[in-house]
Motif scaffolding. Structure first.
Motif: not given
Length: 167
Positions: A139-157
């Motif tokens: 699924g979609l892997a997210l790291d809100e501790n170390n890569q939270d700046e990536e989250t909006p684009d990762r989620v949108a895509n």
């Protein structure tokens, strides 16, 4: 497209924030969001599902998901399309990054569910993870501790990708 059910478990609020981000990206799509702490019986009413869980300890499910695991394991997921989101810390828990998501994957696939929205294992720095099959996360892997700046684009895509599969 049939209505999408979004179910999340959260302890610190980070998965709830991801549910909000998904809600924003689904704003023009019929969907409903549920906190697993309030129960999971509504899962039966959806053919299209997004399940969100953080991992705790060494790849364990979040406590609200764990509290409902017997009920989840008793459900029939035949004819359902399920997209998974896992949160974790790839540096502190690099040997079990987002493995809570793999636990949900194992349950829903063993009960006939079709997993959609697998993502490439690219752009992460974890050692290993059972949530990776071949070269993709389940699924979609997210790291809100170390890569939270990536989250909006990762989620949108990711949302754009899974919407095509939900049709």
């Amino acid at each position: 497209m049939e209505k999408i059910g979004v179910f999340y478990g959260t302890t610190t609020g980070k998965s709830g924030a991801i549910a909000d981000e998904i809600d924003f990206n689904l704003r023009k799509i019929d969907h409903e969001i549920f906190n697993v702490a309030d129960g999971i019986s509504e899962i039966a009413n959806f053919k299209n599902l997004i399940l969100i869980t953080p991992s705790y300890g060494v790849g364990q499910l979040q406590r609200d998901w764990e509290a409902h695991s017997a009920e989840l394991e008793a459900m029939d997921f035949s004819g359902k399309k399920i997209a998974l989101v896992g949160l974790g810390n790839q540096f502190t828990f690099g040997e079990s990054f987002v493995e809570g998501m793999k636990k949900l994957y194992d349950i829903v696939t063993s009960k006939g569910g079709e997993i959609i929205g697998m993502t490439k294992n690219v752009g992460y720095s974890h050692k290993e993870s059972e949530a990776v099959i071949g070269d993709k996360f389940v699924g979609l892997a997210l790291d809100e501790n170390n890569q939270d700046e990536e989250t909006p684009d990762r989620v949108a895509n990711w949302i754009q990708d899974i919407l095509k599969e939900f049709y």
